[in-house]
Design an enzyme around this catalytic site. Structure first.
Site, PDB file in Angstrom:
ATOM      1  N   ASN A 153       3.537  11.024  11.027  1.00 41.56           N
ATOM      2  CA  ASN A 153       3.037  10.132  12.081  1.00 41.56           C
ATOM      3  C   ASN A 153       3.791  10.241  13.399  1.00 41.56           C
ATOM      4  OD1 ASN A 153       4.775   8.955   9.950  1.00 41.56           O
ATOM      5  ND2 ASN A 153       4.962   7.237  11.373  1.00 41.56           N
ATOM      6  N   GLN A 181      -2.352   9.767   8.329  1.00 38.60           N
ATOM      7  CA  GLN A 181      -2.521  10.450   9.616  1.00 38.60           C
ATOM      8  C   GLN A 181      -3.373  11.713   9.505  1.00 38.60           C
ATOM      9  OE1 GLN A 181      -1.463   9.468  12.683  1.00 38.60           O
ATOM     10  NE2 GLN A 181      -0.308   7.681  12.022  1.00 38.60           N
ATOM     11  N   HIS A 203      -7.303   1.613   9.957  1.00 36.64           N
ATOM     12  CA  HIS A 203      -7.136   1.318  11.392  1.00 36.64           C
ATOM     13  C   HIS A 203      -6.573   2.454  12.225  1.00 36.64           C
ATOM     14  CE1 HIS A 203      -2.699   0.394  11.794  1.00 36.64           C
ATOM     15  NE2 HIS A 203      -2.826   0.401  10.483  1.00 36.64           N
ATOM     16  N   THR A 239      -9.706 -10.804  -4.174  1.00 33.17           N
ATOM     17  CA  THR A 239     -11.077 -10.649  -3.692  1.00 33.17           C
ATOM     18  C   THR A 239     -11.126  -9.562  -2.629  1.00 33.17           C
ATOM     19  OG1 THR A 239     -11.467 -12.978  -4.103  1.00 33.17           O
ATOM     20  CG2 THR A 239     -13.005 -11.880  -2.600  1.00 33.17           C
ATOM     21  N   CYS A 327       7.427   0.512  13.226  1.00 36.24           N
ATOM     22  CA  CYS A 327       8.479  -0.207  12.508  1.00 36.24           C
ATOM     23  C   CYS A 327       9.803  -0.126  13.248  1.00 36.24           C
ATOM     24  CB  CYS A 327       8.650   0.363  11.113  1.00 36.24           C
ATOM     25  SG  CYS A 327       7.084   0.718  10.324  1.00 36.24           S
TER      26      CYS A 327
HETATM   27  C1  LIG Z   1       0.262   3.718   9.734  1.00 35.46           C
HETATM   28  C2  LIG Z   1       0.796   4.509   8.594  1.00 35.46           C
HETATM   29  C3  LIG Z   1       0.994   3.912   7.335  1.00 35.46           C
HETATM   30  C4  LIG Z   1       0.773   2.436   7.107  1.00 35.46           C
HETATM   31  O1  LIG Z   1      -0.574   2.075   7.127  1.00 35.46           O
HETATM   32  P1  LIG Z   1      -0.966   0.538   7.432  1.00 35.46           P
HETATM   33  O2  LIG Z   1      -2.423   0.488   7.143  1.00 35.46           O
HETATM   34  O3  LIG Z   1      -0.633   0.285   8.855  1.00 35.46           O
HETATM   35  O4  LIG Z   1      -0.180  -0.305   6.492  1.00 35.46           O
HETATM   36  C5  LIG Z   1       1.448   4.708   6.314  1.00 35.46           C
HETATM   37  N1  LIG Z   1       1.695   6.012   6.494  1.00 35.46           N
HETATM   38  C6  LIG Z   1       1.522   6.618   7.681  1.00 35.46           C
HETATM   39  C7  LIG Z   1       1.803   8.078   7.814  1.00 35.46           C
HETATM   40  C8  LIG Z   1       1.076   5.884   8.769  1.00 35.46           C
HETATM   41  O5  LIG Z   1       0.925   6.485   9.951  1.00 35.46           O
END
Ligand SMILES: *Cc1c(COP(=O)(O)O)cnc(C)c1O
Length: 394
Positions: A153, A181, A203, A239, A327
């Site tokens: 990422n 990613q 997302h 759910t 993070c």
């Molecule tokens: C964003 C991301 C996650 C976490 O996904 P979320 O849906 O935001 O919890 C895990 N791994 C990678 C490589 C990411 O880029």
């Protein structure tokens, strides 16, 4: 003129209108609990099943029942690492992963270490690649799981997933990959790539936040970590978030449908952006792999510039970029990924990530380049590091 440009798509994306339209009826028209036996429930269950089919098709899973919905990529990774560790403990206690994984993988591994598991964190080379020889060297009889992300990422490096999964399987070990990613940026075919378990998130591909999925090949032993009702074939209680799941299903279908077009566009944007940046700004380093990379993610070090300050100045100019990991935002700790590819603390702190999305325009890129050059010059002008003479424009 007030402008706002978003270049942080690896952190999250907007929800596309096709996806939003798919979701809307699920809030107030088809709102039953997918587990209910009546028609309201059956209608919602049909929506969830449809999304499951779409996701299975997008990754070429053999069957739709191999897709399990979660609250996102983080939960999918937690479940994969801990669920596979607990589910296969009778066979051994050793796990192999890499030093550049997402925190949701690394922190799950650390938790397991507290519980008596042994974890090997493989280093990567300067481009961010795990060494295959290294991997072979570390697999031992007690190894039960290897987890290596498909695409990083922060720097966008693509691992040699097929080679890795081959070696892992030759040794009778389970292979998990974090493909959050990778989806939409490269073809992820779980059968061709011999992936046993794979994490996905909605997302990052123009779907809603708070939903993701874990692909679990039939026959793989995994323990639940979310205990509750009998949802998701008794493996993940709670759910199902039907509106979000509907959106995710549509989003992944579109991501796969438009993959080639989007990547071609981003490839052109990338090379245009990099050429101009290198031409206008001295002392810039491009991080990541020169070939094995996704097109939208560009991690750059601006020597003698404090990355956090650069992000703030760009934000004042209406441009949204980030350090590379949500993070680590707000913390002054250098990125574990940049450290792992060998950057010193100072260079790592001078790095920022541009992640372009599918609707970026050349005109927006021009604006970014113009402001970026201004901001970097401004910061270098006041940087104590420039006193040494480097970075000064002649
Ligand atoms: C964003 C991301 C996650 C976490 O996904 P979320 O849906 O935001 O919890 C895990 N791994 C990678 C490589 C990411 O880029």
């Amino acid at each position: 003129m007030e402008r706002k440009i978003y270049a942080d798509n690896a952190s999250t994306t907007y929800v596309s209108s096709e996806v939003l339209n798919e979701m809307l009826p699920c809030f107030n028209t088809i709102y039953g609990n997918p587990s209910s036996l009546h028609s309201f429930g059956r209608d919602s269950a049909a929506i969830v099943d449809r999304a499951r089919d779409r996701i299975a098709k997008a990754i070429n899973a053999e069957r739709s029942n191999e897709i399990y919905f979660t609250s996102g990529g983080t939960e999918a990774n937690n479940w994969a690492i801990r669920g596979l560790a607990y589910g296969n403990r009778s066979k051994g206690n050793h796990i192999i992963t890499s030093q550049i994984e997402h925190d949701s993988v690394l922190e799950s591994c650390k938790q397991l270490e507290q519980e008596g598991f042994e974890v090997t964190y493989l280093p990567v080379d300067k481009n961010g690649l795990v060494s295959i020889t290294d991997l072979i060297h570390h697999i031992k009889p007690s190894t039960i799981l290897v987890s290596i992300m498909a695409v990083n990422n922060e720097i966008g490096t693509i691992q040699n997933i097929k080679t890795i999964s081959n070696i892992v399987h030759e040794n009778g070990v389970i292979f998990h990959t974090d493909a959050v990613q990778a989806i939409g940026a490269l073809k992820m075919d779980v059968r061709d790539m011999e992936i046993d378990v794979m994490s996905m998130s909605s997302h990052k591909i123009y779907g809603p936040k708070g939903v993701g999925a874990l692909y679990i090949k039939n026959g793989i032993k995994i323990s639940p970590i979310m205990h509750g009702g009998s949802q998701e074939r008794n493996k993940r209680g709670g759910t199902q978030n039907a509106p979000a799941i509907a959106g995710f299903g549509k989003a992944i279908e579109i991501a796969v449908r438009d993959l080639v077009v989007n990547q071609q566009k981003l490839k052109a944007i990338r090379s245009y952006f990099l050429d101009k940046v290198m031409e206008k700004i001295p002392y810039v380093i491009l991080n990541g792999h020169p070939q094995q990379k996704i097109q939208g993610t560009i991690n750059l070090s601006f020597e003698m510039v404090e990355g956090e300050s650069l992000i703030m100045l760009l934000d004042l100019a209406g441009i949204a970029v980030s350090r590379g990991s949500a993070c680590s935002a707000g913390s002054t700790k250098p990125s574990h990924v940049l450290k792992a590819i060998g950057l010193g603390n100072e260079v790592a702190q001078s790095s920022i990530r541009f992640s372009f999305g599918k609707s970026i325009t050349k005109e927006e890129v021009d604006y970014i380049i113009e402001k970026l050059a201004e901001c970097v010059e401004k910061l270098r002008g006041i940087s104590p590091l420039t006193k040494a003479g480097r970075g000064k424009k002649e």
